[in-house]
Design a protein around this motif. Structure first.
Motif, PDB file in Angstrom:
ATOM      1  N   ASP A 140       0.711  -1.150  -0.073  1.00 43.24           N
ATOM      2  CA  ASP A 140      -0.103  -0.092   0.027  1.00 43.24           C
ATOM      3  C   ASP A 140       0.811   1.314   0.069  1.00 43.24           C
ATOM      4  O   ASP A 140       0.787   2.395  -0.898  1.00 43.24           O
ATOM      5  N   LEU A 141       1.804   1.452   0.856  1.00 39.92           N
ATOM      6  CA  LEU A 141       2.721   2.538   1.047  1.00 39.92           C
ATOM      7  C   LEU A 141       3.462   2.904  -0.095  1.00 39.92           C
ATOM      8  O   LEU A 141       3.605   3.838  -0.460  1.00 39.92           O
ATOM      9  N   LEU A 142       4.219   1.645  -0.684  1.00 43.00           N
ATOM     10  CA  LEU A 142       5.111   1.981  -2.321  1.00 43.00           C
ATOM     11  C   LEU A 142       4.116   2.474  -3.248  1.00 43.00           C
ATOM     12  O   LEU A 142       4.374   3.340  -3.775  1.00 43.00           O
ATOM     13  N   ALA A 182      -8.682  11.726   5.778  1.00 42.07           N
ATOM     14  CA  ALA A 182      -7.168  12.373   5.492  1.00 42.07           C
ATOM     15  C   ALA A 182      -6.419  11.960   6.992  1.00 42.07           C
ATOM     16  O   ALA A 182      -5.121  12.133   6.593  1.00 42.07           O
ATOM     17  N   GLN A 183      -6.851  11.723   7.911  1.00 40.82           N
ATOM     18  CA  GLN A 183      -6.168  11.377   9.199  1.00 40.82           C
ATOM     19  C   GLN A 183      -6.905  10.268   9.872  1.00 40.82           C
ATOM     20  O   GLN A 183      -7.298  10.504  10.992  1.00 40.82           O
ATOM     21  N   HIS A 184      -6.792   9.170   9.267  1.00 45.57           N
ATOM     22  CA  HIS A 184      -7.834   8.059   9.655  1.00 45.57           C
ATOM     23  C   HIS A 184      -7.488   7.105  10.921  1.00 45.57           C
ATOM     24  O   HIS A 184      -8.047   6.555  11.507  1.00 45.57           O
ATOM     25  N   LEU A 185      -6.030   7.433  11.320  1.00 43.48           N
ATOM     26  CA  LEU A 185      -5.396   6.711  12.401  1.00 43.48           C
ATOM     27  C   LEU A 185      -5.286   7.422  13.708  1.00 43.48           C
ATOM     28  O   LEU A 185      -4.813   8.557  13.417  1.00 43.48           O
ATOM     29  N   THR A 186      -5.304   6.931  14.620  1.00 46.47           N
ATOM     30  CA  THR A 186      -5.053   7.819  15.972  1.00 46.47           C
ATOM     31  C   THR A 186      -3.526   7.421  16.678  1.00 46.47           C
ATOM     32  O   THR A 186      -3.440   7.687  17.344  1.00 46.47           O
ATOM     33  N   LEU A 187      -2.866   6.614  15.860  1.00 48.02           N
ATOM     34  CA  LEU A 187      -1.732   6.236  16.246  1.00 48.02           C
ATOM     35  C   LEU A 187      -0.723   7.702  15.948  1.00 48.02           C
ATOM     36  O   LEU A 187      -0.958   8.246  15.099  1.00 48.02           O
ATOM     37  N   ALA A 188       0.344   7.803  16.849  1.00 45.81           N
ATOM     38  CA  ALA A 188       1.363   8.792  16.656  1.00 45.81           C
ATOM     39  C   ALA A 188       2.147   8.433  15.618  1.00 45.81           C
ATOM     40  O   ALA A 188       2.344   7.236  15.448  1.00 45.81           O
ATOM     41  N   LEU A 232      -4.383  -3.370   8.491  1.00 42.46           N
ATOM     42  CA  LEU A 232      -5.217  -2.646   9.495  1.00 42.46           C
ATOM     43  C   LEU A 232      -4.670  -1.334   9.295  1.00 42.46           C
ATOM     44  O   LEU A 232      -5.680  -0.234   9.751  1.00 42.46           O
ATOM     45  N   LEU A 233      -3.535  -0.917   8.931  1.00 44.29           N
ATOM     46  CA  LEU A 233      -2.975   0.264   8.755  1.00 44.29           C
ATOM     47  C   LEU A 233      -3.602   0.979   7.531  1.00 44.29           C
ATOM     48  O   LEU A 233      -2.834   1.993   7.182  1.00 44.29           O
ATOM     49  N   LEU A 234      -3.966   0.144   6.680  1.00 42.02           N
ATOM     50  CA  LEU A 234      -4.078   0.497   4.936  1.00 42.02           C
ATOM     51  C   LEU A 234      -4.568   2.188   5.006  1.00 42.02           C
ATOM     52  O   LEU A 234      -5.512   2.487   5.913  1.00 42.02           O
ATOM     53  N   ASP A 235      -4.139   2.805   4.048  1.00 45.25           N
ATOM     54  CA  ASP A 235      -4.503   3.968   3.965  1.00 45.25           C
ATOM     55  C   ASP A 235      -5.993   4.031   3.362  1.00 45.25           C
ATOM     56  O   ASP A 235      -6.357   3.205   2.616  1.00 45.25           O
ATOM     57  N   VAL A 275     -13.943  11.898   3.231  1.00 43.07           N
ATOM     58  CA  VAL A 275     -14.679  10.877   3.514  1.00 43.07           C
ATOM     59  C   VAL A 275     -14.109   9.451   2.560  1.00 43.07           C
ATOM     60  O   VAL A 275     -14.738   8.589   2.408  1.00 43.07           O
ATOM     61  N   ALA A 276     -12.914   9.429   2.416  1.00 37.01           N
ATOM     62  CA  ALA A 276     -12.069   8.163   2.032  1.00 37.01           C
ATOM     63  C   ALA A 276     -12.559   7.225   2.601  1.00 37.01           C
ATOM     64  O   ALA A 276     -12.527   7.429   3.971  1.00 37.01           O
ATOM     65  N   ALA A 277     -12.448   5.707   2.050  1.00 41.04           N
ATOM     66  CA  ALA A 277     -13.334   4.852   2.691  1.00 41.04           C
ATOM     67  C   ALA A 277     -12.043   3.844   3.162  1.00 41.04           C
ATOM     68  O   ALA A 277     -11.237   3.364   2.431  1.00 41.04           O
ATOM     69  N   ALA A 278     -12.285   3.350   4.565  1.00 41.83           N
ATOM     70  CA  ALA A 278     -11.545   2.439   5.066  1.00 41.83           C
ATOM     71  C   ALA A 278     -11.761   0.985   4.076  1.00 41.83           C
ATOM     72  O   ALA A 278     -12.836   0.766   3.698  1.00 41.83           O
ATOM     73  N   SER A 279     -10.708   0.339   3.672  1.00 39.34           N
ATOM     74  CA  SER A 279     -10.825  -0.664   2.612  1.00 39.34           C
ATOM     75  C   SER A 279     -10.007  -1.820   3.094  1.00 39.34           C
ATOM     76  O   SER A 279      -9.620  -2.775   2.157  1.00 39.34           O
ATOM     77  N   ASN A 280      -9.959  -2.000   4.413  1.00 38.90           N
ATOM     78  CA  ASN A 280      -9.116  -3.022   4.767  1.00 38.90           C
ATOM     79  C   ASN A 280      -9.969  -4.537   5.547  1.00 38.90           C
ATOM     80  O   ASN A 280     -10.605  -4.234   6.440  1.00 38.90           O
ATOM     81  N   ASP A 281     -10.048  -5.379   4.528  1.00 38.75           N
ATOM     82  CA  ASP A 281     -11.047  -6.684   4.989  1.00 38.75           C
ATOM     83  C   ASP A 281     -10.616  -6.945   6.381  1.00 38.75           C
ATOM     84  O   ASP A 281     -11.825  -7.545   6.772  1.00 38.75           O
ATOM     85  N   THR A 282      -9.670  -7.256   6.763  1.00 42.94           N
ATOM     86  CA  THR A 282      -9.390  -7.632   8.038  1.00 42.94           C
ATOM     87  C   THR A 282      -9.828  -6.955   9.187  1.00 42.94           C
ATOM     88  O   THR A 282     -10.277  -7.465  10.274  1.00 42.94           O
ATOM     89  N   ALA A 283     -10.148  -5.775   8.915  1.00 43.91           N
ATOM     90  CA  ALA A 283     -10.699  -4.988  10.280  1.00 43.91           C
ATOM     91  C   ALA A 283     -12.053  -5.153  10.538  1.00 43.91           C
ATOM     92  O   ALA A 283     -12.189  -5.428  12.018  1.00 43.91           O
ATOM     93  N   PRO A 284     -12.975  -5.435   9.919  1.00 41.67           N
ATOM     94  CA  PRO A 284     -14.178  -5.874  10.387  1.00 41.67           C
ATOM     95  C   PRO A 284     -14.267  -7.233  11.201  1.00 41.67           C
ATOM     96  O   PRO A 284     -14.874  -7.350  11.988  1.00 41.67           O
TER      97      PRO A 284
END
Lengths: 190, 344
Positions: free
Chosen positions: B37-39, B196-202, B117-120, B157-166
């Motif tokens: 995802d990141l690359l 745009a800032q969907h993770l609460t991790l620092a 889980l951390l997918l953008d 409103v970009a969508a979480a698209s990670n299958d393992t999260a649910p």
């Protein structure tokens, strides 16, 4: 730039590359191994599939610096080196040249434009390493990360069956397509 | 060729070293897991990084083990390994099913559970080339001030698209995160509603492992779970809608506990407790089941509002909510998941 030492097709190759160089860029542009194809370059198409320690991965999303010391196999390295050397002899037969999966793709006519073929063959080779008599469904699953824009999938799947039969010494017979799963009862739109 | 922008690549061999490198290099440093995802996002210019800290050489981040009634899965465990794991398949099948339908075999071999889980977040206005986005004047998620999905929208409103999260939400998973101290948090707290800032991790925190409580095995109750994924091409696409269901039945096959979660709607994967409550007390062996599925489907359709943020018409995805929910619940009860692909 950093000097990388990569094990490609059994040989150790040293080359200088930037940290952001992908394995695909290094294989094609530094080592001249252009059998590894650049398609979408973002992980959708599977044309750049190579084997990393025998497992299919995408070279376009693999940083070259992170795969040092691991066995990288490209389509050029599929047939063992001694067979490729043998093939240079004028009396070489066809069997001296290619890997059995490559031969099967040839015999089944499993290509149209051929662009997806090296990725397809590498994915198929990895499948046959772990399952020597795959069902048609298993073959489709194993090749599901390799897109053929010509949509020549039927012959490609037949080629993998041909290779598995050849490897096991069985007479080749095309498998049947699975019946689609029946609809569950009580389906409703709302 | 899509070239990666220049960055510094660091290769720590321990968790402590990785964390201190992230602190040292500040917010421009990003941890690199499978890179699938990141690359891609770096290539497209939809995200930026000056330094990548590869986690590939940290052995303690990889692996699946049982510990005190929990299954502990390292964040760097490849999705293919999660999908193939015997203990995951037999005890928490919804996670194996969700991992098995992420992208393609190659990407599952490279991509990791933590990375998924951390997918953008994804949106058809951001997952495009820089040239394409520049021509449009960019968008809220990056470089722009306008949302192309919601007119005059101020929040991405970009969508979480990670299958393992649910799947992990319905299993009640917790995360272990390494920051200045190690902390544990419920998975739901990982996500915020801003795409745009969907993770609460620092920026200097690392996801270390996922802890999933293993359901108790007893003669008096049985667990049934499934993941349903709506997409056009069953071989590779991101979800157009993802639903995970986890049901606990008692001896008389009556639903004693139920949890449902959805993904591919907005920036957060959503738990659906009110929809799940409609299934409580339902006898799954009788005609009551179909009525309950229809009722839950209607509730879910009111709760879930697909937007024009990811491909697939929003109205069609909305129509598919009860259909996919029904199929997922039936697959859970018959232990025949996952539901995958375009159900037309």
């Amino acid at each position: 730039m950093e000097v990388l030492s990569l094990k490609v097709n059994g040989d150790t190759r040293c080359l200088a590359a930037a940290p952001q160089a992908t394995l695909l860029e290094v294989l094609r542009e530094e080592l001249g191994l252009t059998g590894c194809k650049q398609g979408c370059d973002k992980g959708d198409c599977g044309a750049c599939t190579v084997l990393l320690d025998g497992q299919p991965v995408l070279a376009c999303l693999t940083l070259a610096a992170l795969v040092q010391g691991r066995e990288i196999t490209t389509i050029e390295g599929l047939a063992p080196a001694h067979r490729r050397r043998c093939a240079e002899s004028p009396c070489a037969s066809k069997q001296d040249k290619l890997h059995p999966v490559q031969d099967a793709f040839d015999e089944a006519g499993a290509l149209q434009c051929g662009f997806c073929q090296s990725g397809m063959i590498l994915s198929a080779t990895a499948l046959l390493q772990r399952d020597d008599d795959p069902k048609r469904e298993t073959i489709r699953e194993a090749l599901s990360g390799n897109l053929c824009r010509c949509t020549g999938y039927t012959q490609i799947i037949e080629a993998v069956e041909r290779a598995s039969d050849e490897h096991a010494g069985r007479e080749h017979r095309p498998r049947a397509w699975e019946q689609p799963a029946t609809e569950p009862a009580g389906e409703g739109e709302s | 060729m899509l070239r990666l922008p220049p960055f510094e690549l660091l290769r720590p061999s321990s968790l402590e070293e990785a964390r201190s490198l992230l602190v040292e290099h500040g917010p421009g440093a990003r941890p690199l897991a499978g890179g699938t995802d990141l690359l891609v996002n770096l290539k497209l210019g939809s995200t930026e990084a000056q330094t990548l800290v590869s986690l590939a050489a940290i052995p303690e981040l990889c692996g699946i083990r049982e510990e005190a009634g929990e299954l502990v899965i390292g964040a760097m465990t490849p999705l293919a390994q999660v999908a193939a794991s015997e203990v995951v398949r037999s005890r928490i099948p919804v996670l194996a099913q969700a991992a098995s339908v992420v992208a393609s075999p190659q990407l599952r071999a490279m991509g990791t559970l933590g990375g998924n889980l951390l997918l953008d977040t994804r949106c058809q206005w951001i997952n495009q080339s820089h040239f394409w986005r520049a021509a449009l004047g960019f968008c809220l998620k990056k470089d722009g001030s306008k949302c192309h999905v919601v007119e005059k929208g101020k929040r991405c409103v970009a969508a979480a698209s990670n299958d393992t999260a649910p799947a992990l939400l319905v299993l009640g998973a917790r995360l272990v995160v390494l920051g200045a101290q190690e902390r544990s948090m419920p998975l739901a707290e990982l996500y915020s509603s801003d795409g745009a800032q969907h993770l609460t991790l620092a920026a200097d925190e690392l996801l270390v492992e996922v802890r999933v409580p293993l359901p108790e095995q007893s003669a008096r109750s049985t667990q049934h779970s499934a993941y349903g994924k709506l997409r056009r091409r069953a071989s590779i696409d991101f979800p157009l809608l993802g639903l995970a269901a986890n049901l606990e039945l008692d001896e008389s096959k009556t639903v004693r506990a139920a949890s449902l979660a959805a993904v591919a709607l907005s920036a957060q994967p959503l738990s659906l407790p009110k929809v799940a409550a409609a299934l409580l007390g339902v006898e799954t062996s009788g005609a009551q089941l179909e009525r309950a599925i229809v009722a839950a489907g209607a509730l879910a359709q009111r709760r879930l509002k697909p937007l024009d943020n990811i491909p697939g018409d929003a109205w069609w995805r909305r129509e598919m909510v009860p259909v996919l929910l029904g199929r997922t619940l039936r697959a859970a009860l018959s232990d025949t998941g996952p539901v995958n692909g375009d159900p037309q």
